[in-house]
Design a protein around this motif. Structure first.
Motif, mmCIF file in Angstrom:
data_model
loop_
_atom_site.group_PDB
_atom_site.id
_atom_site.type_symbol
_atom_site.label_atom_id
_atom_site.label_comp_id
_atom_site.label_asym_id
_atom_site.label_seq_id
_atom_site.Cartn_x
_atom_site.Cartn_y
_atom_site.Cartn_z
ATOM 1 N N UNK A 105 30.121 -33.648 28.447
ATOM 2 C CA UNK A 105 29.232 -32.730 29.159
ATOM 3 C C UNK A 105 29.082 -33.081 30.629
ATOM 4 N N UNK A 106 29.238 -34.350 30.958
ATOM 5 C CA UNK A 106 29.031 -34.824 32.336
ATOM 6 C C UNK A 106 30.342 -35.265 32.977
ATOM 7 N N UNK A 120 33.206 -26.753 13.970
ATOM 8 C CA UNK A 120 31.915 -26.849 13.308
ATOM 9 C C UNK A 120 31.251 -28.183 13.630
ATOM 10 N N UNK A 121 29.930 -28.215 13.511
ATOM 11 C CA UNK A 121 29.188 -29.469 13.629
ATOM 12 C C UNK A 121 29.597 -30.327 14.804
ATOM 13 N N UNK A 126 31.153 -31.715 20.523
ATOM 14 C CA UNK A 126 32.175 -32.254 21.419
ATOM 15 C C UNK A 126 32.582 -31.247 22.484
ATOM 16 N N UNK A 127 32.692 -29.982 22.116
ATOM 17 C CA UNK A 127 33.335 -28.998 22.992
ATOM 18 C C UNK A 127 32.412 -28.053 23.740
ATOM 19 N N UNK A 154 23.871 -32.893 17.255
ATOM 20 C CA UNK A 154 24.839 -33.133 18.351
ATOM 21 C C UNK A 154 24.582 -32.241 19.570
ATOM 22 N N UNK A 155 23.306 -32.110 19.928
ATOM 23 C CA UNK A 155 22.949 -31.335 21.119
ATOM 24 C C UNK A 155 22.768 -29.856 20.872
#
Length: 380
Positions: A105-106, A120-121, A126-127, A154-155
């Motif tokens: 993300x950063x 999924x999940x 991750x993406x 996961x966010x």
């Protein structure tokens, strides 16, 4: 393209290939649908950091081998840790996964995710915060964690809460699936590219000399296709979704859906009711609490909360639903988990609040980094 295999890891579950300026990272666990195990997470962190610190690399592409992009984290790995009393290690594995998500993300260099197949999940975590998220006609998005005794993590409380109105609540509480066109339309993806053109797109990206946003956006746009939403797409029903999923509690959401379904038989409403009734009651309430908080918080806070909730989940502080759900749905496959508490009305606010309690020895410690602006999504 020459392949740079990481010799410190077994089975080449992550591969890196490309030229000196553009690299492609390949998730390479196709027999497990690229589910992220601990080894993959550690290797991905290592590879991402290595490429970020390499001054010659200007662009990183992420794709996957096989029919799925990534169906999530390897919950079976965590399940076995919990069975043997090693929940602190499972919590440590999870913190590493959140660290990977925050790194993506950063990331200081442009990242292009080619999401061809199920995501999924953990694959979503991750993406979904990368700058460029390309999907195809093969892409299927879902976060069905509540059905296996967990919650959309996961966010998810960050990126789902940024969708239109209460569409994120709908996706998280029902585990509903979206196709590639729907992902672009709602903002989860930035571009739709037919799968037959992905190799051409990747080849064009590898020919980039200057990896700056306008150039990358221009190249992807050359292969982007406008795909109309299907007539039965749930995105045509956003007004109704907002009406139902804006309610204050899970009980009110479910009750309003059931009341509507008594007179207006719509397939998406019927499916929503069925999936919510099959899900872990406490995890539905945990997710609704989390996304309502996440709507006003930065990603770092959302990931920190996920770490605390999941640590309590693994510790079984309040409920055993994670073990029960994984066993019933993924191992025994009888799909008849016995949740405790068994009903929504038996889950008190105090139970949910316990999941927010800090455990200093298991706190997530994320490095100071800055979120990158996401690319604008293509119009359908």
């Amino acid at each position: 393209m020459a392949t740079n295999k990481a010799s410190n890891y077994e089975n080449d579950q992550v591969l890196v290939e490309g030229n000196s300026h553009v690299k492609t990272m390949l998730l390479n666990r196709p027999l497990k649908f690229n589910a992220l195990n601990y080894q993959m997470v550690l290797q991905l962190i290592e590879e991402f950091q290595k490429l970020e610190n390499d001054p010659t690399v200007g662009l990183v592409i992420v794709k996957a081998n096989g029919r799925a992009f990534c169906v999530g984290g390897d919950v079976i790995e965590c399940y076995h840790c919990l069975l043997t009393g090693e929940w602190p290690f499972a919590a440590q594995m999870y913190r590493k996964q959140l660290t990977l998500d925050y790194l993506v993300a950063t990331y200081t260099k442009p990242l292009v995710f080619l999401i061809n197949g199920a995501v999924m999940g953990g694959g979503v975590g991750l993406s979904m915060n990368a700058r460029y998220r390309v999907v195809t006609e093969n892409t299927v998005f879902a976060m069905p964690e509540a059905v296996i005794g967990h919650y959309p993590d996961v966010g998810a409380s960050y990126f789902l809460s940024r969708l239109s109105s209460f569409f994120g609540e709908y996706l998280g509480l029902t585990g509903a699936r979206l196709n590639g066109a729907e992902m672009v339309a709602c903002g989860l993806a930035t571009h739709f590219v037919p799968s037959k053109n992905l190799l051409l797109l990747e080849k064009s990206l590898h020919e980039v000399d200057v990896a700056e946003p306008n150039t990358i956006q221009g190249i992807i746009s050359k292969y982007t296709q406008q795909v109309p939403l299907k007539e039965d797409s749930v995105l045509h029903r956003l007004d109704l979704i907002d009406h139902f999923f804006s309610k204050q509690t899970v009980e009110e959401i479910l009750s309003s859906l059931e009341h509507e379904n008594a007179t207006l038989k719509q397939e998406w409403i019927t499916k929503s009711i069925k999936s919510m009734k099959a899900a872990s009651p406490i995890n539905l309430k945990i997710f609704l609490m989390s996304i309502r908080k996440g709507r006003f918080e930065p990603l770092k806070e959302c990931l920190t909360r996920d770490s605390r909730i999941t640590t309590h989940t693994f510790r079984r502080t309040v409920s055993n639903d994670f073990l029960v759900g994984v066993r019933a749905t993924l191992l025994e496959k009888n799909y008849k988990p016995k949740w405790k508490p068994s009903k929504l009305e038996l889950v008190s606010n105090d139970m949910v609040e316990i999941y927010l309690t800090k455990m200093p020895e298991n706190e997530l410690k994320l490095p100071p980094r800055v979120m990158r602006e996401k690319a604008p999504r293509a119009k359908l």
